[in-house]
Every structure is written in structure tokens, then in C-alpha cells.
Design a protein around this motif. Sequence first.
Motif: not given
Length: 161
Positions: A24-50
Motif C-alpha cells: 500500500p502506498g500508491g506505487w502499484g501503477d508504476s510496475l512495468p508491463e513486462w513484470l505484470k506479464n511475468a507474474i501471469t506466466l509464473e502463476r500458470l507455472t505455479e498452478n501446474m505445480k499445485s
Amino acid sequence: MSKNIDVMIDDLVGTLTDPIIVYPGGWGDSLPEWLKNAITLERLTENMKSSKEEQPSGTDAEACAYLNTASLTVPMDSDWSQIYLYVAGKTYTRWQKNEMPDDIRVDSLTDQQTSDLKRLKEWLYHRRTTARQEAERTVRRQQKQENMAKRKEEQPALFEF
């Protein structure tokens, strides 16, 4: 069996739609787009593990995003700075963004720092799944209220004088 499939489908949809948890603090909008995409792709990998009965957890990219926004909001102590540099280095290298400069690269963590990072990832996973469940409850509650209002409107009034 169908309950298990429903949970698996819900988790898969969650990997794509769950919010990115930031400090919390208002910096969430400053995340680079590539990191947001990386989060989604890593979540998919983690989902396969689970799905293979492993304990679900947050990802390195999610931890990187959270610690990035935390570092912009509050000063970090030495341990959390080391954890952030470690996870940022792993994330940057994995997604071929940049190599971490030698003077700030962290290649390993102490046992306590590893434990702290693991707890952070577990907390991030819990926060995002809780946010999804709360959003689903809100939608169901609204639908129920709309259905009740519609039924009340359509039902003839009895004994009105």
C-alpha cells in the motif's frame, strides 16, 4: 470429483484474473508491463505445480513486484533489501530483462532470509486468492439481491388495501 475440477478451474482462472498484490502506498501503477506479464506466466507455472499436489505459493515475480512497491514506500532493513535484490535478480534473469550489476547482485540468501521469502510468497498467494473469493461473494450477493428485487416486483401483491 467435480468439486476438485471446479477448484482447478477456479485456480486456473485466478492465475489470469487475480489482482497483483502490491505494498500500500500508491506505487502499484508504476510496475512495468513486462513484470505484470511475468507474474501471469509464473502463476500458470505455479498452478501446474499445485495440480500435482504441491503446496501452492506466490511466485518470484509477485514477490519482486511487492518488494519493489514496498521499497518505494518505506525504508527496508538489510535482510529485506537482500531478499529484494535476490528475487529481482532471479526475475530479471529469468525474463531476460537485464543482468543485475555485480555490485548489487545477491546470489544466495541465509536460512532466515529464505524462510522470510517463503512466508512472503505464501502470504501473497493467500491475499490474492482471498481477494478473488471476496469478489466472487460480492457478485453472488448482488445477484441474489437483484433476483429478490425482481421477484418482489413480479410477484403480485396480496391483500393490499
